[in-house]
Design a protein around this motif. Structure first.
Motif, mmCIF file in Angstrom:
data_model
loop_
_atom_site.group_PDB
_atom_site.id
_atom_site.type_symbol
_atom_site.label_atom_id
_atom_site.label_comp_id
_atom_site.label_asym_id
_atom_site.label_seq_id
_atom_site.Cartn_x
_atom_site.Cartn_y
_atom_site.Cartn_z
ATOM 1 N N GLY A 133 38.664 48.093 33.029
ATOM 2 C CA GLY A 133 38.376 46.698 32.890
ATOM 3 C C GLY A 133 37.340 46.217 33.804
ATOM 4 O O GLY A 133 36.658 46.782 34.551
ATOM 5 N N PHE A 134 37.367 44.983 34.117
ATOM 6 C CA PHE A 134 36.562 44.250 35.103
ATOM 7 C C PHE A 134 36.733 44.591 36.369
ATOM 8 O O PHE A 134 37.766 45.173 37.090
ATOM 9 N N ASN A 135 35.697 44.373 37.482
ATOM 10 C CA ASN A 135 35.835 44.944 38.791
ATOM 11 C C ASN A 135 36.190 46.364 39.188
ATOM 12 O O ASN A 135 37.235 46.280 39.959
ATOM 13 N N THR A 136 35.838 47.276 38.457
ATOM 14 C CA THR A 136 36.172 48.569 38.715
ATOM 15 C C THR A 136 35.039 49.586 39.150
ATOM 16 O O THR A 136 34.116 49.836 38.199
ATOM 17 N N LEU A 137 35.264 50.231 40.249
ATOM 18 C CA LEU A 137 34.450 51.252 40.675
ATOM 19 C C LEU A 137 34.541 52.736 39.719
ATOM 20 O O LEU A 137 35.649 52.674 39.444
ATOM 21 N N PHE A 138 33.473 53.427 39.708
ATOM 22 C CA PHE A 138 33.831 54.568 38.927
ATOM 23 C C PHE A 138 35.150 55.248 39.332
ATOM 24 O O PHE A 138 35.720 55.955 38.563
ATOM 25 N N ALA A 139 35.109 55.448 40.864
ATOM 26 C CA ALA A 139 36.440 56.376 41.228
ATOM 27 C C ALA A 139 37.494 55.540 40.900
ATOM 28 O O ALA A 139 38.634 56.453 40.719
ATOM 29 N N GLU A 140 37.715 54.381 40.782
ATOM 30 C CA GLU A 140 38.884 53.622 40.666
ATOM 31 C C GLU A 140 39.269 53.786 39.286
ATOM 32 O O GLU A 140 40.312 54.093 39.073
ATOM 33 N N GLY A 141 38.456 53.831 38.239
ATOM 34 C CA GLY A 141 38.693 54.162 36.891
ATOM 35 C C GLY A 141 39.268 55.387 36.562
ATOM 36 O O GLY A 141 40.229 55.643 35.851
#
Length: 383
Positions: A133-141
């Protein structure tokens, strides 16, 4: 109003440091009990030349492909991501990257996908597609998807579709436009999955990723949807950041699905309250209060309002569901949910789900959820 929105969205990015530059620094130190998950990646993000970063939040103008291996520590707590305090992390107690590389092109990705599928026995050749979703850095996803796959005990092939979110609270409209730009790439990804060796496909989308998913399904030619539909095992829409009127219009155009969408809602989702304020006061699907209306549109509603949230915005409660995936799969496969016209009633469903997990442990920590209109409790062992 702007001050209120800023305060609410700030909760979404409240952690002191987020994984950005160099977040995928590799660590191959052995760690007994750690489990490695291999993830295929399809993205509209721009490649990033900085070491151990791979992709940033800018738009690439084309689809890129990659693969990564992420290790989950033996001390992992279900629903959590144990971020390293410093890179490259400690695999005995942190999520760490074990391997990462670009794939040359779509052909290389398709070949790798089918290779992974063929390595599994017939009946287990499944794909799990995640759209963040919104406000997501690559590593976070990538790490959130790894957490969910790990906690669910998923044995199929994980595929991450990651679009160009900048991971900044002030860039809501940039992210929304990035999601719109990614529709064609996601359509191609769905088409590729339908043409692959996958026997079944499960799709999980979170937050704004659901807007992207619905818009993509809506734009797909009917002929392509017909090819995809038989492979779909389940579509799960977690905390969907979609205008409720837009969702209703899309469902009416598409018609009642043969397999109901699973919509995960929480009426205390603060991020969706902020999105609602930004969107003219129209309710968001993930915080919608009329469960019965959603079921009439062909959805199964899982209400997590009473579930404790590990994040201040209450926007990522879906992560806790992964631990109970086998029980939920059994409940959702029950005959009362296989046909929209033959729902047996809340008591029947509640008893069924409770029976699957009610004797799972002598000491239980309860996770209260509601399916359709049924109060249901899941239990896990604890002290």
């Amino acid at each position: 109003m702007l001050v209120v929105l800023t305060a609410v969205f700030s909760l979404l990015g409240a952690c002191s440091s987020r994984p950005d530059v160099g977040a995928l620094a590799l660590n191959n130190t052995p760690a007994e009990g750690a489990r490695v998950h291999d993830v295929l990646i399809v993205t509209t993000r721009e490649r990033d030349d900085r070491p151990d970063t791979y992709f940033n939040g800018e738009r690439a103008g084309k689809t890129n492909y990659a693969a990564a291996s992420v290790s989950v520590p033996p001390s992992h707590v279900p629903g959590a991501i144990e971020w390293p305090g410093s890179l490259p992390g400690d695999p005995a107690k942190d999520f760490v990257a074990r391997d990462a590389s670009y794939l040359a092109d779509r052909t290389a990705y398709q070949s790798r996908l089918n290779q992974e599928l063929r390595e599994r026995s017939r009946g287990q050749r499944e794909v799990f597609l995640f759209i963040h979703g919104f406000n997501t850095l690559f590593a976070e996803g990538l790490y959130r998807f790894t957490q969910f796959s790990h906690d669910a005990g998923y044995a199929g092939v994980p595929v991450l579709f990651t679009w160009a979110s900048r991971g900044k609270i002030q860039d809501y409209l940039y992210d929304l436009n990035s999601a719109a730009i990614a529709r064609d790439a996601l359509e191609q990804t769905l088409t590729d999955l339908a043409a692959s060796d996958a026997e079944e496909i499960t799709i999980l989308a979170h937050s704004m990723g659901n807007w992207l998913l619905m818009e993509t399904i809506r734009q797909m030619p009917a002929s392509e949807r017909r090819k995809l539909q038989p492979r779909i095992k389940r579509i799960i829409m977690a905390a969907p950041d979609i205008d409720i009127d837009l969702f209703k219009a899309s469902m009416k155009k598409l018609g009642t699905p043969k397999k109901p969408f699973v919509v995960v809602v929480s009426k205390d989702d603060r991020a969706l309250r902020a999105s609602r304020a930004l969107s003219g006061g129209v309710e968001r699907l993930g915080a919608f209060s009329n469960d019965e209306e959603l079921t009439e549109l062909g959805a199964v509603v899982i209400d997590l309002t009473e579930v404790h949230s590990a994040d201040a915005t209450h926007h990522s409660k879906f992560a806790a569901l992964a631990e109970f995936s086998p029980e939920l799969q059994q409940a959702l496969a029950h005959r009362s949910l296989t046909s929209h016209s033959s729902i047996d009633g809340p008591n029947d469903l509640g008893q069924d789900l409770g029976g699957f997990v009610g004797n799972a442990a002598q000491t239980a920590i309860t996770l209260p959820i509601r399916i359709i209109a049924a109060p249901v409790t899941l239990a896990r062992g604890g002290t």
